[in-house]
Design an enzyme around this catalytic site. Sequence first.
Site, PDB file in Angstrom:
ATOM      1  N   ASP A 118      -0.191  26.559  58.075  1.00 19.11           N
ATOM      2  CA  ASP A 118      -0.600  26.747  60.026  1.00 19.11           C
ATOM      3  C   ASP A 118      -1.207  25.105  60.747  1.00 19.11           C
ATOM      4  O   ASP A 118      -0.874  24.204  58.746  1.00 19.11           O
ATOM      5  CB  ASP A 118      -1.748  27.600  60.812  1.00 19.11           C
ATOM      6  CG  ASP A 118      -3.268  27.586  59.936  1.00 19.11           C
ATOM      7  OD1 ASP A 118      -2.984  26.646  59.183  1.00 19.11           O
ATOM      8  OD2 ASP A 118      -3.470  28.850  60.599  1.00 19.11           O
ATOM      9  N   SER A 151       4.012  33.665  54.462  1.00 15.00           N
ATOM     10  CA  SER A 151       3.596  34.448  55.332  1.00 15.00           C
ATOM     11  C   SER A 151       2.187  35.165  54.641  1.00 15.00           C
ATOM     12  O   SER A 151       2.087  35.804  55.758  1.00 15.00           O
ATOM     13  CB  SER A 151       4.818  34.527  56.206  1.00 15.00           C
ATOM     14  OG  SER A 151       4.795  32.917  56.854  1.00 15.00           O
ATOM     15  N   SER A 333       0.220  40.955  57.080  1.00 11.47           N
ATOM     16  CA  SER A 333       0.921  39.067  56.680  1.00 11.47           C
ATOM     17  C   SER A 333       0.201  38.298  57.317  1.00 11.47           C
ATOM     18  O   SER A 333      -0.990  38.782  58.446  1.00 11.47           O
ATOM     19  CB  SER A 333       1.995  38.890  57.589  1.00 11.47           C
ATOM     20  OG  SER A 333       2.779  40.028  59.166  1.00 11.47           O
ATOM     21  N   TYR A 334       0.311  36.618  57.920  1.00 10.93           N
ATOM     22  CA  TYR A 334      -0.877  36.047  58.099  1.00 10.93           C
ATOM     23  C   TYR A 334      -0.971  36.081  59.150  1.00 10.93           C
ATOM     24  O   TYR A 334      -0.405  36.520  60.506  1.00 10.93           O
ATOM     25  CB  TYR A 334      -0.462  34.440  58.262  1.00 10.93           C
ATOM     26  CG  TYR A 334      -1.206  33.087  58.185  1.00 10.93           C
ATOM     27  CD1 TYR A 334      -2.303  33.749  57.510  1.00 10.93           C
ATOM     28  CD2 TYR A 334      -0.939  32.580  59.398  1.00 10.93           C
ATOM     29  CE1 TYR A 334      -2.835  32.340  57.512  1.00 10.93           C
ATOM     30  CE2 TYR A 334      -1.969  31.749  59.667  1.00 10.93           C
ATOM     31  CZ  TYR A 334      -2.768  31.650  58.750  1.00 10.93           C
ATOM     32  OH  TYR A 334      -3.780  30.372  58.906  1.00 10.93           O
ATOM     33  N   PRO A 335      -2.358  36.220  59.873  1.00 13.76           N
ATOM     34  CA  PRO A 335      -2.439  37.218  61.034  1.00 13.76           C
ATOM     35  C   PRO A 335      -2.738  36.109  62.791  1.00 13.76           C
ATOM     36  O   PRO A 335      -2.926  36.297  63.582  1.00 13.76           O
ATOM     37  CB  PRO A 335      -3.919  37.743  61.042  1.00 13.76           C
ATOM     38  CG  PRO A 335      -5.077  37.020  60.464  1.00 13.76           C
ATOM     39  CD  PRO A 335      -3.407  36.101  58.981  1.00 13.76           C
TER      40      PRO A 335
END
Length: 855
Positions: A118, A151, A333-335
């Site tokens: 991110d 991810s 997965s990536y939150p």
Amino acid sequence: MKTVLMVAEKPSLAQSIAKFLSKGQMTTRKGLNGACSVHEYTGQFNKEPARFKMTSVCGHVMTLDFHHKFNNWDAVNPQELFTATTLKKEANEKLQMPKFLQHEGKGVDFIVLWLDCDKEGENICFEVLDCVRPVMNKRSGGKTVFRAKFSAITETDICGAMHRLSEPNKNEARSVDARQELDLRIGCAFTRFQTKYFQGKYGDLDSALISYGPCQTPTLGFCVERHDQIQSFKPEPYWVLKPQVLHPSGQTMHLEWDRGRLFDKEVAVMFQRTVKSSRTATVIGVSKKEKAKQRPMALNTIEMLRMASSGLNMGPQHCMQIAEKLYTQGYISYPRTETTHYPENFDLNGTLRQQQTNPSWSSSVQELLKMGINKPRKGHDAGDHPPITPMRPASEAELGGDAWRLYEFITRSFIASISYDCKYLQTTVKFTVDQETFSFTGKTVTSPGFTSVMHWQAISSDERMPHCQQNDAYEIAEVKLEERQTSPPDYLTESELISLMEKHGIGTDASISVHINNICERNYVQVMSGRKLQPTPLGIVLVHGYQKIDPQLVLPTMRSAVEQQLNLIALGKAEFDSVLQHALGIFTRKFIYFVQTVTSMDELFEVSFTPLKDTGKPLSRCGKCNRYMKYINAKPTRLHCAQCDETYSLPQNGSIKLYKELKCPLDEFELVLWSTGGKGKSTPVCPYCYNHPPFPEMRKGMGCNQCTHPTCSHSEVSLGIADCTECDDGSLVLDPTSAPKWRLACNKCNLVVHVFEDAFRVSATDQECDCGTTLLNVDFNRTKSPLPDDKTQHLGCLFCDPLLAPLVKMSHAASRHPMYRGGRGRGGRRGRGSRRGKGRGRPKDKMSQLASYFV
Ligand SMILES: [Zn+2]
Ligand SMILES: [Zn+2]
Ligand SMILES: [Zn+2]
Ligand SMILES: [Zn+2]
Ligand SMILES: [Zn+2]
């Protein structure tokens, strides 16, 4: 062999990633900072054999701050903060992250960045590169820096990412730099000005900071706006006609009035009379409609936070922490994602199959696998990550508590998103009673679809739908006329607030939870039952004040415009400097105007809060006027002399009481005693010296245990016994209030040394032991004295005296004291010369002591 350094965002992530990439064949050692580990293995890189070193940082390496001279609240005009020089400093000095990275990065040939994918992670990439690049092997030509994009912490994702490495994105990193700088300058300027202005005037403002934040304040604004609606709401009475009819089957049917409600009582009563005088209600129509309730979209962060608050009673901050843990452990997965659209190649079936053994939803999953999954709804693809999905099965026993509840919600949401819509039949029966029309509606589920796994969305087992047909006439059992009142809206729920923030573009999926947490922690809103947010008087006054002076400060429009420009930086479509200068220019002008007109905000504060002079309880005497100063117990706690109109800060996070009515010999202020409770530390504090250090080498905010005043009997000079054994510059100071369990406490670090239990008096003397420790005069209790022949008095060194030394409970600290190490001193005196008896003869009387002190 070439070496490749790889860096992840957290130690636990480095470990999982290294495990996948090395197929479990790695060796692990601790890094030099103690917090991070280094995992090593050999493999292939760029088709050559290579040695891999996988390690991590702990979040951001650096943080932005002002040059230290701007951190003095008293000396700096807050307006200067818009242009003050800033610098990047270590986010956490204890971790020694740059040093650690340089140590591991020295002489490596390649670096692969495994920071979270991110903007924040992109920013950390460059922090890591700044440390490592200068010490890497120089290569002529060819890339040396790579970025892995992933991810989820699963073998497929991680190994896949290793095969298609790209480059870190400078623009995204710069957009984070810009946001940090804007938030720092704008936030600090307003916060410092407001805090100083208002805290200096009112005594019952219960907040350590009166903060302003470009995101935080509009967030608070939403809560106060709802509060204002509630306050200004005037309830109005209205009337509803509620006939009940008896179906031949015996069921009572409660009919709805087609007119809804009436605000005129007389007219309503008239209708009641007409309907009552009729005996029957006649069916004039029966209509049936197939209806559907749509399956949910794939889950993104905002929706997860919203549902966790309203459905699971979990605050956004808490929810985010748990989600990150589940991600780190490979469960989801990536939150942090805005995406609600599954990528084309996403293995929906495989992900679903993993869940078929979990007893909580196995039947739904198996049925869905048999039928074949439904195409998910088309969502928004932000291009960052896939939606939040379960990555591996888990059981309640394995996760437990809130982690399980959140995992369960995420998994059920995933299954629901690829299930079928819920279908039901809606039947409406229309009645007429003497020309007034009424209706009765019922729902019958024909196919539950996704509601079988998202049971909280299921259509409630409505009233049964009895069989009715045209021209049936049923007996009217009762005709009630209900008087009700229009009701005000309720306080915003957290979930509604998140929706508003999203709608107005305030905060991002990463920061929404932080802003909400901030307004709670600073006591601007309180979380009520049902996770409703009720503003406090302080929160309300603040927002109303901004609205009076400059409504834009609290409106979401400014911030979302800034966020849009930050996004342009991230996309490479806008210049970092021009965006920054533009935004700062606007806020500087706003700040100047705010300062000029703050009195109109103050008028609101005057109504809600009590002036300093009228708050607090008298505690200790002022050294200037000799009257009692008042102790103000609201955060931050302080003393106020109404006569002199002066406020004195005190040490926080402890209790304050009067110290035996003793006075500071320098300024005659009565001392107070600060302590952190039973086993903690305590020290006398002179309220005046604490705020105005009497000697140039003293910093502000020191208690008597750090005071270098030679004639004060409470000072470090009088009560300091020895150098601290744990830290480099502290002294162990006798705590004169600790009887009967006597102890020494370091005046710098947290070391507390328990000395004697059964002494009724312990005092420091003028004499010094060979080891440099001040000799103590101990007066033991007559009955418990360890001395022979009824003796109670003993003079000796704590560390060398054979009678006293065994009574000292130094625990592990003992090993570091020179006497216990068998050594002598620590390479000579440290030349501070301020502590008693150190290398200097003691003058005879007070005045000559003082005189010698200033030489
Ligand atoms: Zn005074
Ligand atoms: Zn003093
Ligand atoms: Zn003192
Ligand atoms: Zn210490
Ligand atoms: Zn000694």
